[in-house]
Design an enzyme around this catalytic site. Structure first.
Site, PDB file in Angstrom:
ATOM      1  N   LEU A 127     -35.801 -76.164  26.846  1.00  0.00           N
ATOM      2  CA  LEU A 127     -34.823 -77.204  26.975  1.00  0.00           C
ATOM      3  C   LEU A 127     -34.876 -78.154  25.257  1.00  0.00           C
ATOM      4  O   LEU A 127     -35.670 -77.264  24.571  1.00  0.00           O
ATOM      5  CB  LEU A 127     -36.382 -78.607  27.345  1.00  0.00           C
ATOM      6  CG  LEU A 127     -36.217 -78.723  29.201  1.00  0.00           C
ATOM      7  CD1 LEU A 127     -37.508 -79.169  29.680  1.00  0.00           C
ATOM      8  CD2 LEU A 127     -35.157 -78.713  29.745  1.00  0.00           C
ATOM      9  N   CYS A 147     -39.832 -75.780  17.164  1.00  0.00           N
ATOM     10  CA  CYS A 147     -39.810 -74.388  18.704  1.00  0.00           C
ATOM     11  C   CYS A 147     -39.694 -73.966  17.641  1.00  0.00           C
ATOM     12  O   CYS A 147     -40.080 -72.627  17.324  1.00  0.00           O
ATOM     13  CB  CYS A 147     -38.582 -74.745  19.583  1.00  0.00           C
ATOM     14  SG  CYS A 147     -39.477 -75.796  21.164  1.00  0.00           S
ATOM     15  N   ASN A 161     -35.439 -67.474  21.864  1.00  0.00           N
ATOM     16  CA  ASN A 161     -35.507 -68.593  20.340  1.00  0.00           C
ATOM     17  C   ASN A 161     -35.561 -67.761  18.870  1.00  0.00           C
ATOM     18  O   ASN A 161     -34.828 -68.365  18.423  1.00  0.00           O
ATOM     19  CB  ASN A 161     -36.554 -69.439  20.868  1.00  0.00           C
ATOM     20  CG  ASN A 161     -36.715 -70.431  21.208  1.00  0.00           C
ATOM     21  OD1 ASN A 161     -35.498 -70.768  21.834  1.00  0.00           O
ATOM     22  ND2 ASN A 161     -37.811 -71.678  21.255  1.00  0.00           N
ATOM     23  N   GLY A 205     -25.994 -74.969   8.095  1.00  0.00           N
ATOM     24  CA  GLY A 205     -26.620 -75.872   7.374  1.00  0.00           C
ATOM     25  C   GLY A 205     -27.996 -75.884   6.303  1.00  0.00           C
ATOM     26  O   GLY A 205     -27.820 -75.072   5.664  1.00  0.00           O
ATOM     27  N   LYS A 232     -38.716 -66.005  26.165  1.00  0.00           N
ATOM     28  CA  LYS A 232     -38.620 -66.735  25.767  1.00  0.00           C
ATOM     29  C   LYS A 232     -39.016 -66.739  24.074  1.00  0.00           C
ATOM     30  O   LYS A 232     -37.407 -67.445  23.015  1.00  0.00           O
ATOM     31  CB  LYS A 232     -40.067 -67.865  26.141  1.00  0.00           C
ATOM     32  CG  LYS A 232     -39.607 -69.547  25.042  1.00  0.00           C
ATOM     33  CD  LYS A 232     -38.693 -69.887  25.115  1.00  0.00           C
ATOM     34  CE  LYS A 232     -38.815 -71.656  23.736  1.00  0.00           C
ATOM     35  NZ  LYS A 232     -40.012 -72.391  24.576  1.00  0.00           N
ATOM     36  N   GLY A 263     -34.769 -76.283  11.938  1.00  0.00           N
ATOM     37  CA  GLY A 263     -36.722 -77.307  12.092  1.00  0.00           C
ATOM     38  C   GLY A 263     -36.952 -77.827  13.241  1.00  0.00           C
ATOM     39  O   GLY A 263     -35.973 -76.457  14.273  1.00  0.00           O
ATOM     40  N   PHE A 299     -24.379 -72.313  18.555  1.00  0.00           N
ATOM     41  CA  PHE A 299     -25.241 -71.629  17.668  1.00  0.00           C
ATOM     42  C   PHE A 299     -24.544 -70.875  15.976  1.00  0.00           C
ATOM     43  O   PHE A 299     -25.295 -69.887  15.297  1.00  0.00           O
ATOM     44  CB  PHE A 299     -26.294 -71.073  18.024  1.00  0.00           C
ATOM     45  CG  PHE A 299     -27.839 -72.014  18.545  1.00  0.00           C
ATOM     46  CD1 PHE A 299     -26.889 -72.654  19.299  1.00  0.00           C
ATOM     47  CD2 PHE A 299     -28.630 -72.508  17.803  1.00  0.00           C
ATOM     48  CE1 PHE A 299     -27.790 -74.036  19.904  1.00  0.00           C
ATOM     49  CE2 PHE A 299     -29.195 -73.239  18.035  1.00  0.00           C
ATOM     50  CZ  PHE A 299     -29.273 -73.657  19.654  1.00  0.00           C
ATOM     51  N   GLU A 303     -40.099 -73.291  29.450  1.00  0.00           N
ATOM     52  CA  GLU A 303     -38.669 -73.104  29.495  1.00  0.00           C
ATOM     53  C   GLU A 303     -37.575 -73.341  28.092  1.00  0.00           C
ATOM     54  O   GLU A 303     -38.103 -72.789  27.255  1.00  0.00           O
ATOM     55  CB  GLU A 303     -39.802 -74.778  29.346  1.00  0.00           C
ATOM     56  CG  GLU A 303     -40.220 -74.835  27.706  1.00  0.00           C
ATOM     57  CD  GLU A 303     -39.157 -76.034  26.250  1.00  0.00           C
ATOM     58  OE1 GLU A 303     -38.370 -76.186  26.892  1.00  0.00           O
ATOM     59  OE2 GLU A 303     -40.296 -75.230  25.352  1.00  0.00           O
TER      60      GLU A 303
HETATM   61  C1  UDX Z   1     -34.936 -75.096  20.903  1.00  0.00           C
HETATM   62  C2  UDX Z   1     -33.705 -73.983  22.197  1.00  0.00           C
HETATM   63  O1  UDX Z   1     -32.574 -74.232  21.834  1.00  0.00           O
HETATM   64  C3  UDX Z   1     -34.553 -74.407  23.746  1.00  0.00           C
HETATM   65  O2  UDX Z   1     -33.775 -73.958  24.159  1.00  0.00           O
HETATM   66  C4  UDX Z   1     -36.062 -73.955  22.832  1.00  0.00           C
HETATM   67  O3  UDX Z   1     -36.730 -73.753  24.638  1.00  0.00           O
HETATM   68  C5  UDX Z   1     -36.632 -75.231  22.506  1.00  0.00           C
HETATM   69  O4  UDX Z   1     -36.084 -75.490  21.151  1.00  0.00           O
HETATM   70  P1  UDX Z   1     -34.273 -77.691  20.093  1.00  0.00           P
HETATM   71  O5  UDX Z   1     -35.887 -77.290  18.605  1.00  0.00           O
HETATM   72  O6  UDX Z   1     -34.358 -78.732  20.818  1.00  0.00           O
HETATM   73  O7  UDX Z   1     -34.323 -76.345  21.738  1.00  0.00           O
HETATM   74  O8  UDX Z   1     -33.620 -77.790  19.361  1.00  0.00           O
HETATM   75  P2  UDX Z   1     -31.652 -76.321  18.950  1.00  0.00           P
HETATM   76  O9  UDX Z   1     -30.786 -77.634  18.964  1.00  0.00           O
HETATM   77  O10 UDX Z   1     -32.165 -75.529  19.760  1.00  0.00           O
HETATM   78  O11 UDX Z   1     -31.934 -76.795  17.483  1.00  0.00           O
HETATM   79  C6  UDX Z   1     -32.840 -76.460  17.059  1.00  0.00           C
HETATM   80  C7  UDX Z   1     -32.778 -76.445  15.233  1.00  0.00           C
HETATM   81  O12 UDX Z   1     -31.286 -74.995  14.615  1.00  0.00           O
HETATM   82  C8  UDX Z   1     -32.115 -77.351  15.129  1.00  0.00           C
HETATM   83  O13 UDX Z   1     -32.461 -77.329  13.032  1.00  0.00           O
HETATM   84  C9  UDX Z   1     -30.663 -77.683  14.412  1.00  0.00           C
HETATM   85  O14 UDX Z   1     -30.052 -78.091  13.253  1.00  0.00           O
HETATM   86  C10 UDX Z   1     -29.910 -75.840  14.412  1.00  0.00           C
HETATM   87  N1  UDX Z   1     -29.216 -75.221  14.460  1.00  0.00           N
HETATM   88  C11 UDX Z   1     -28.485 -75.178  15.860  1.00  0.00           C
HETATM   89  C12 UDX Z   1     -28.404 -75.068  13.518  1.00  0.00           C
HETATM   90  O15 UDX Z   1     -28.725 -75.074  12.194  1.00  0.00           O
HETATM   91  N2  UDX Z   1     -26.993 -74.627  13.432  1.00  0.00           N
HETATM   92  C13 UDX Z   1     -26.594 -74.428  14.802  1.00  0.00           C
HETATM   93  O16 UDX Z   1     -25.423 -73.889  14.890  1.00  0.00           O
HETATM   94  C14 UDX Z   1     -27.483 -74.736  15.358  1.00  0.00           C
END
Ligand code: UDX
Length: 432
Positions: free
Chosen positions: A151, A261, A209, A254, A205, A258, A250, A149
């Protein structure tokens, strides 16, 4: 089609609900009786935007049902999704006890052909282990498919209903046909269903990630370097991101990534490498840099207060690891809070969704308030840890009225520098 989903955590629940939404008959299985009872009554156990509406709709239509009986679930579905937890084991590798435990039971209960789908994020080779665990208890025909997945929390419903791609890992034609039939309604726009061998699917996957975590971490380092040379990371980000080979997404610096995943998956891939004598040097660096990045604001705060934070009152805006979720797993805010508490700071926090979860973990160590401005009453500084939309355009009159000094440390670069400097006494962000 008839589908069963074993495990109603985040992934299982979204998967089951969204599969029911396109007309499939879905049974979700969970061992937690009280949770199953609540779900039967229409209660969604997690916070995820838009999930409640389709959850309710499909329960009413009797397309989405719940049970604690694995046997009932297994008999019902032609396709059986395993969406079970894969917690980080002590050595950093994914712990497979839940998945293999259920596989063992499936072997004892299976009566006719089923496609067993690994939805959980699992190391390369897990599908094979699942197959072995089932096969040792039965001679009934079945296939195991890896179907990772992708998601994102906060966007999970949309991501499920309109995926950019579906990855299916199996070499069985029978399983491929069933999986394609199931997913066809979700890729009407022409997005691909990519079929490959199961090991490649499992690795896809982790690779995806880990790449995203690396991309973010790279930008965090660029941001830190911007501060050294006096550059503005927002400008650099836009300058870089417009190159379509790099892409705009992405790239936001920041206080570290966290969530449930990225941290777990990067470590698991690193560990899989080590198990095979492969040292993933880039992942070692990503993990190390991200650990430092989570508390990158602390030296800045200390510096501002001449290395003496004892007895200072500090407000925190944002506790969840990212906006639109109540999830606090590996949330940078918790690392910031922990460091501030060690320094003897009194903390008042506000988050639109995640406060109950933090309260369960930290109890009365910090104070929680019901709105973002109340958090500012009499504080010496504000630290922003999550980019919830409501923090983006604050009423500065209220901010000035309530804070002792308008000192802001922003871990998410929420404000335009030109604007914010007009509004507050001191503002510090990441890489600008
Ligand atoms: C992630 C993946 O995007 C998803 O495809 C996977 O299967 C599950 O893990 P998620 O953990 O829900 O999803 O959050 P995501 O929006 O990807 O952000 C992950 C982390 O990266 C967050 O802590 C977010 O703050 C950080 N982040 C994201 C940044 O610091 N900068 C960015 O530009 C994008």
């Amino acid at each position: 089609m008839r589908v069963s989903v074993i495990g109603t955590g985040y992934v299982g629940l979204v998967t089951g609900t969204c599969l029911a939404e396109t007309g499939n008959e879905v049974i979700c299985v969970d061992i937690d009786e009280s949770k199953v009872e609540k779900m039967k009554n229409g209660e969604v156990p997690i916070y995820e935007p838009h999930l409640d509406v389709i959850f309710e709709r499909n329960i009413k239509a009797n397309r989405l049902r719940f049970t604690t009986s694995l046997e009932e679930g297994l008999n019902h579905g032609d396709i059986i999704f395993l969406a079970l937890p894969t917690p980080e084991g002590e050595d950093g590798s994914a712990d497979l006890k839940y998945i293999l435990g259920v596989a063992d039971d499936i072997g004892k209960l299976i009566k006719d052909y089923k496609v067993i789908v690994d939805k959980s994020t699992v190391p390369v080779g897990t599908s094979e282990k699942v197959r072995e665990a089932i096969a040792k208890n039965t001679s009934v025909d079945f296939d195991v498919v890896s179907n990772p997945e992708f998601l994102r929390e906060g966007f999970a419903v949309d991501d499920f209903l309109k995926p950019e791609r579906i990855v299916i890992g199996t070499e069985s034609d029978r399983a491929i046909q069933l999986m394609k039939k199931l997913y066809q309604p979700y890729v009407r726009s022409g997005n691909p269903i990519i079929v490959m061998d199961e090991k490649s699917a499992e690795l896809t996957k982790y690779a995806a990630n880990s790449f995203l975590a690396t991309k973010i971490t790279f930008m965090n380092e660029i941001a830190n370097f911007c501060e050294k040379v006096g550059a503005d990371v927002d400008k650099v980000r836009i300058g870089m991101g417009t190159d379509s080979r790099i892409g705009k997404r992405f790239l936001f610096p920041g206080i570290g990534y966290g969530g449930s995943c990225f941290p777990k998956d990067v470590k698991a891939l690193q560990k899989s490498g080590l198990d095979l004598n492969y040292d993933f040097k880039i992942l070692n660096a990503v993990i190390e840099t991200n650990t430092t990045q989570k508390t990158i604001l602390i030296p800045k705060i200390k510096n501002y207060f001449n290395n003496n934070l004892k007895g200072k009152n500090i407000a925190i805006w944002g506790l969840a690891f990212k906006p639109e979720t109540d999830d606090i797993r590996e949330a940078p805010a918790l690392f910031v809070i922990n460091e501030l508490l060690k320094e003897g700071v009194n903390i008042t926090a506000f988050d639109p969704e995640a406060m109950p979860n933090v309260e369960r973990q930290l109890g009365s160590k910090i104070k929680f308030v019901d709105d973002m401005y109340s958090a500012l009453d009499g504080v010496d500084a504000l630290v922003i840890c999550t980019e919830w939309s409501i923090f983006r355009t604050p009423n500065y009159n209220k901010v000035r009225d309530r804070m002792k000094e308008t000192v802001i440390f922003d871990g998410r670069n929420l404000y335009e520098l030109n604007e914010i400097h007009k509004e507050v006494k001191f503002y510090s962000s990441i890489g600008r």
